[in-house]
Design a protein around this motif. Structure first.
Motif, PDB file in Angstrom:
ATOM      1  N   SER A 161       0.830  -1.213   0.000  1.00 40.45           N
ATOM      2  CA  SER A 161       0.000   0.000   0.000  1.00 40.45           C
ATOM      3  C   SER A 161       0.860   1.256   0.000  1.00 40.45           C
ATOM      4  O   SER A 161       0.531   2.249  -0.659  1.00 40.45           O
ATOM      5  CB  SER A 161      -0.955   0.003   1.196  1.00 40.45           C
ATOM      6  OG  SER A 161      -0.273   0.179   2.427  1.00 40.45           O
ATOM      7  N   LEU A 162       1.971   1.226   0.725  1.00 37.60           N
ATOM      8  CA  LEU A 162       2.888   2.368   0.715  1.00 37.60           C
ATOM      9  C   LEU A 162       3.493   2.568  -0.671  1.00 37.60           C
ATOM     10  O   LEU A 162       3.602   3.697  -1.160  1.00 37.60           O
ATOM     11  CB  LEU A 162       3.995   2.165   1.746  1.00 37.60           C
ATOM     12  CG  LEU A 162       3.598   2.337   3.213  1.00 37.60           C
ATOM     13  CD1 LEU A 162       4.705   1.818   4.127  1.00 37.60           C
ATOM     14  CD2 LEU A 162       3.290   3.795   3.532  1.00 37.60           C
ATOM     15  N   ALA A 163       3.885   1.477  -1.305  1.00 37.90           N
ATOM     16  CA  ALA A 163       4.469   1.574  -2.645  1.00 37.90           C
ATOM     17  C   ALA A 163       3.447   2.095  -3.650  1.00 37.90           C
ATOM     18  O   ALA A 163       3.779   2.896  -4.533  1.00 37.90           O
ATOM     19  CB  ALA A 163       5.004   0.215  -3.079  1.00 37.90           C
ATOM     20  N   ALA A 164       2.200   1.669  -3.514  1.00 35.27           N
ATOM     21  CA  ALA A 164       1.154   2.135  -4.429  1.00 35.27           C
ATOM     22  C   ALA A 164       0.912   3.634  -4.265  1.00 35.27           C
ATOM     23  O   ALA A 164       0.748   4.362  -5.253  1.00 35.27           O
ATOM     24  CB  ALA A 164      -0.135   1.358  -4.186  1.00 35.27           C
ATOM     25  N   ARG A 165       0.893   4.107  -3.021  1.00 31.63           N
ATOM     26  CA  ARG A 165       0.742   5.547  -2.784  1.00 31.63           C
ATOM     27  C   ARG A 165       1.956   6.312  -3.311  1.00 31.63           C
ATOM     28  O   ARG A 165       1.825   7.421  -3.842  1.00 31.63           O
ATOM     29  CB  ARG A 165       0.578   5.814  -1.290  1.00 31.63           C
ATOM     30  CG  ARG A 165      -0.708   5.302  -0.693  1.00 31.63           C
ATOM     31  CD  ARG A 165      -1.896   6.161  -1.062  1.00 31.63           C
ATOM     32  NE  ARG A 165      -3.111   5.657  -0.446  1.00 31.63           N
ATOM     33  CZ  ARG A 165      -4.297   6.242  -0.513  1.00 31.63           C
ATOM     34  NH1 ARG A 165      -4.424   7.371  -1.174  1.00 31.63           N
ATOM     35  NH2 ARG A 165      -5.347   5.708   0.070  1.00 31.63           N
ATOM     36  N   TYR A 166       3.117   5.710  -3.154  1.00 31.57           N
ATOM     37  CA  TYR A 166       4.339   6.368  -3.637  1.00 31.57           C
ATOM     38  C   TYR A 166       4.303   6.510  -5.158  1.00 31.57           C
ATOM     39  O   TYR A 166       4.771   7.510  -5.710  1.00 31.57           O
ATOM     40  CB  TYR A 166       5.569   5.578  -3.191  1.00 31.57           C
ATOM     41  CG  TYR A 166       6.862   6.346  -3.280  1.00 31.57           C
ATOM     42  CD1 TYR A 166       7.012   7.566  -2.628  1.00 31.57           C
ATOM     43  CD2 TYR A 166       7.950   5.857  -4.005  1.00 31.57           C
ATOM     44  CE1 TYR A 166       8.202   8.275  -2.697  1.00 31.57           C
ATOM     45  CE2 TYR A 166       9.138   6.557  -4.074  1.00 31.57           C
ATOM     46  CZ  TYR A 166       9.261   7.767  -3.425  1.00 31.57           C
ATOM     47  OH  TYR A 166      10.435   8.473  -3.492  1.00 31.57           O
ATOM     48  N   ASP A 167       3.736   5.530  -5.814  1.00 31.73           N
ATOM     49  CA  ASP A 167       3.576   5.615  -7.269  1.00 31.73           C
ATOM     50  C   ASP A 167       2.709   6.819  -7.643  1.00 31.73           C
ATOM     51  O   ASP A 167       3.040   7.573  -8.577  1.00 31.73           O
ATOM     52  CB  ASP A 167       2.948   4.324  -7.794  1.00 31.73           C
ATOM     53  CG  ASP A 167       2.767   4.340  -9.300  1.00 31.73           C
ATOM     54  OD1 ASP A 167       3.783   4.433 -10.021  1.00 31.73           O
ATOM     55  OD2 ASP A 167       1.609   4.272  -9.760  1.00 31.73           O
ATOM     56  N   LEU A 168       1.616   7.026  -6.915  1.00 30.20           N
ATOM     57  CA  LEU A 168       0.762   8.192  -7.162  1.00 30.20           C
ATOM     58  C   LEU A 168       1.530   9.493  -6.960  1.00 30.20           C
ATOM     59  O   LEU A 168       1.432  10.429  -7.760  1.00 30.20           O
ATOM     60  CB  LEU A 168      -0.448   8.170  -6.219  1.00 30.20           C
ATOM     61  CG  LEU A 168      -1.529   7.127  -6.460  1.00 30.20           C
ATOM     62  CD1 LEU A 168      -2.576   7.201  -5.353  1.00 30.20           C
ATOM     63  CD2 LEU A 168      -2.186   7.333  -7.821  1.00 30.20           C
ATOM     64  N   GLN A 169       2.299   9.541  -5.872  1.00 33.81           N
ATOM     65  CA  GLN A 169       3.058  10.749  -5.556  1.00 33.81           C
ATOM     66  C   GLN A 169       4.140  11.015  -6.599  1.00 33.81           C
ATOM     67  O   GLN A 169       4.354  12.161  -7.012  1.00 33.81           O
ATOM     68  CB  GLN A 169       3.678  10.611  -4.162  1.00 33.81           C
ATOM     69  CG  GLN A 169       2.654  10.547  -3.039  1.00 33.81           C
ATOM     70  CD  GLN A 169       3.213   9.925  -1.772  1.00 33.81           C
ATOM     71  OE1 GLN A 169       4.424   9.748  -1.628  1.00 33.81           O
ATOM     72  NE2 GLN A 169       2.332   9.565  -0.854  1.00 33.81           N
ATOM     73  N   MET A 170       4.816   9.956  -7.026  1.00 32.56           N
ATOM     74  CA  MET A 170       5.881  10.114  -8.017  1.00 32.56           C
ATOM     75  C   MET A 170       5.324  10.588  -9.359  1.00 32.56           C
ATOM     76  O   MET A 170       5.940  11.406 -10.051  1.00 32.56           O
ATOM     77  CB  MET A 170       6.637   8.797  -8.191  1.00 32.56           C
ATOM     78  CG  MET A 170       7.540   8.448  -7.021  1.00 32.56           C
ATOM     79  SD  MET A 170       8.984   9.536  -6.920  1.00 32.56           S
ATOM     80  CE  MET A 170       9.961   8.892  -8.276  1.00 32.56           C
ATOM     81  N   PHE A 171       4.149  10.086  -9.713  1.00 36.91           N
ATOM     82  CA  PHE A 171       3.568  10.534 -10.978  1.00 36.91           C
ATOM     83  C   PHE A 171       3.105  11.986 -10.877  1.00 36.91           C
ATOM     84  O   PHE A 171       3.290  12.773 -11.813  1.00 36.91           O
ATOM     85  CB  PHE A 171       2.398   9.639 -11.391  1.00 36.91           C
ATOM     86  CG  PHE A 171       1.888   9.966 -12.769  1.00 36.91           C
ATOM     87  CD1 PHE A 171       2.590   9.560 -13.892  1.00 36.91           C
ATOM     88  CD2 PHE A 171       0.729  10.708 -12.940  1.00 36.91           C
ATOM     89  CE1 PHE A 171       2.150   9.882 -15.170  1.00 36.91           C
ATOM     90  CE2 PHE A 171       0.277  11.040 -14.208  1.00 36.91           C
ATOM     91  CZ  PHE A 171       0.987  10.621 -15.329  1.00 36.91           C
ATOM     92  N   ALA A 172       2.524  12.344  -9.729  1.00 37.87           N
ATOM     93  CA  ALA A 172       2.056  13.718  -9.544  1.00 37.87           C
ATOM     94  C   ALA A 172       3.215  14.712  -9.570  1.00 37.87           C
ATOM     95  O   ALA A 172       3.095  15.809 -10.124  1.00 37.87           O
ATOM     96  CB  ALA A 172       1.290  13.834  -8.229  1.00 37.87           C
ATOM     97  N   LYS A 173       4.351  14.327  -8.980  1.00 33.31           N
ATOM     98  CA  LYS A 173       5.489  15.246  -8.876  1.00 33.31           C
ATOM     99  C   LYS A 173       6.412  15.200 -10.085  1.00 33.31           C
ATOM    100  O   LYS A 173       6.952  16.221 -10.510  1.00 33.31           O
ATOM    101  CB  LYS A 173       6.312  14.918  -7.623  1.00 33.31           C
ATOM    102  CG  LYS A 173       5.626  15.240  -6.314  1.00 33.31           C
ATOM    103  CD  LYS A 173       6.530  14.875  -5.141  1.00 33.31           C
ATOM    104  CE  LYS A 173       5.868  15.178  -3.806  1.00 33.31           C
ATOM    105  NZ  LYS A 173       6.733  14.795  -2.660  1.00 33.31           N
ATOM    106  N   HIS A 174       6.634  13.997 -10.624  1.00 29.15           N
ATOM    107  CA  HIS A 174       7.696  13.821 -11.626  1.00 29.15           C
ATOM    108  C   HIS A 174       7.233  13.146 -12.918  1.00 29.15           C
ATOM    109  O   HIS A 174       8.053  12.906 -13.803  1.00 29.15           O
ATOM    110  CB  HIS A 174       8.840  12.995 -11.026  1.00 29.15           C
ATOM    111  CG  HIS A 174       9.350  13.510  -9.727  1.00 29.15           C
ATOM    112  ND1 HIS A 174       9.985  14.728  -9.601  1.00 29.15           N
ATOM    113  CD2 HIS A 174       9.316  12.972  -8.471  1.00 29.15           C
ATOM    114  CE1 HIS A 174      10.335  14.914  -8.332  1.00 29.15           C
ATOM    115  NE2 HIS A 174       9.930  13.872  -7.635  1.00 29.15           N
ATOM    116  N   HIS A 175       5.952  12.786 -12.998  1.00 32.25           N
ATOM    117  CA  HIS A 175       5.420  12.075 -14.165  1.00 32.25           C
ATOM    118  C   HIS A 175       6.177  10.769 -14.415  1.00 32.25           C
ATOM    119  O   HIS A 175       6.460  10.396 -15.555  1.00 32.25           O
ATOM    120  CB  HIS A 175       5.452  12.972 -15.410  1.00 32.25           C
ATOM    121  CG  HIS A 175       4.620  14.209 -15.260  1.00 32.25           C
ATOM    122  ND1 HIS A 175       3.242  14.193 -15.258  1.00 32.25           N
ATOM    123  CD2 HIS A 175       4.977  15.507 -15.073  1.00 32.25           C
ATOM    124  CE1 HIS A 175       2.782  15.418 -15.089  1.00 32.25           C
ATOM    125  NE2 HIS A 175       3.806  16.235 -14.964  1.00 32.25           N
TER     126      HIS A 175
END
Length: 249
Positions: free
Chosen positions: A190-204
């Motif tokens: 779940s942490l990795a999945a949220r991190y994926d969202l954050q990484m896409f929002a910040k860095h695409h």
């Protein structure tokens, strides 16, 4: 550090939890998206406390400000020692612990090498978050705070004035932040999945979620030997700051 870690640390400092205290303990990361720089988001804890005292001197407002102070970099809170500087390390605790995972993090997160150390410290933070979630579900108090509309409205009004930001915009930012973090039962996946969202929002960028989840589990092993000592050291420093500010007895 990650949200539930900040709530855990606030509870360690004060020996109790409240919704305003929990929300304050994560607020610098909320503010980071709408104020000019890290100094404004993470370096205004003492000023927020003074401002809240000038208002109603309401205990909820003061508890919120106390939580902010436990988080930031000025006065030195958990993020100062985790990110900026700890003991004789080049950077903070999480950066130092992350050194051994830099190459794997670059691969797992599909990063340019220049971003490797920065993002590796996030892996360590997520490992700590996962480790602490085994002891308590600190997300419950955060969940309650994020749906406490009266509290959010009051805080947005005061903080909007403090930061010269439209209160409605600040309230929207707080509510939106809740969707970007893991406040339910934490797992590596779940942490990795949220991190994926954050990484896409910040860095695409989209990360390799299973690979990152594996690294998060590795991070727990990396910090196991001295994490308690780290928290003990920081707890003493932060309590001293709060005593100096007359925010704790």
């Amino acid at each position: 550090m990650y949200p539930q870690t900040h709530v855990y640390f606030a509870e360690k400092v004060f020996g109790r939890l409240s919704e305003p205290l929990a929300l304050g303990s994560v607020f610098p990361d909320i503010a980071q998206g709408i104020v000019p720089d890290r100094q404004k988001s993470h370096g205004c804890g003492a000023e927020i406390l003074a401002y809240m005292r000038e208002q109603d001197n309401d205990e909820d407002l003061l508890d919120f400000a106390r939580g902010v102070i436990t988080h930031g970099i000025k006065p030195a809170g958990l993020d100062y020692y985790g990110d900026e500087k700890f003991l004789s390390y080049e950077r903070g605790y999480c950066f130092e612990k992350g050194r051994v995972l830099i190459d794997e993090t670059i691969k797992a997160c599909r990063l340019p090498p220049t971003m490797g150390w920065w993002k590796t410290h996030n892996i360590i933070e997520m490992g700590i978050e996962l480790h602490l979630s085994n002891f308590n579900s600190y997300g419950k108090v955060l969940s309650a705070a994020f749906v406490n509309i009266d509290l959010l409205t009051r805080l947005s009004q005061y903080l909007g004035h403090f930061y010269a930001i439209e209160p409605a915009l600040l309230k929207q930012r707080i509510l939106r932040f809740a969707g970007f973090i893991e406040i339910s039962q934490v797992t590596a996946a779940s942490l990795a999945a949220r991190y994926d969202l954050q990484m896409f929002a910040k860095h695409h960028l989209h990360i390799d979620i299973p690979h990152v989840a594996h690294l998060i589990k590795q991070a727990i092993t990396i910090v196991t030997g001295d994490l308690t000592d780290f928290f003990t050291y920081v707890l003493d420093k932060v309590k001293h700051n709060l005593i100096t500010l007359h925010a704790i007895d």
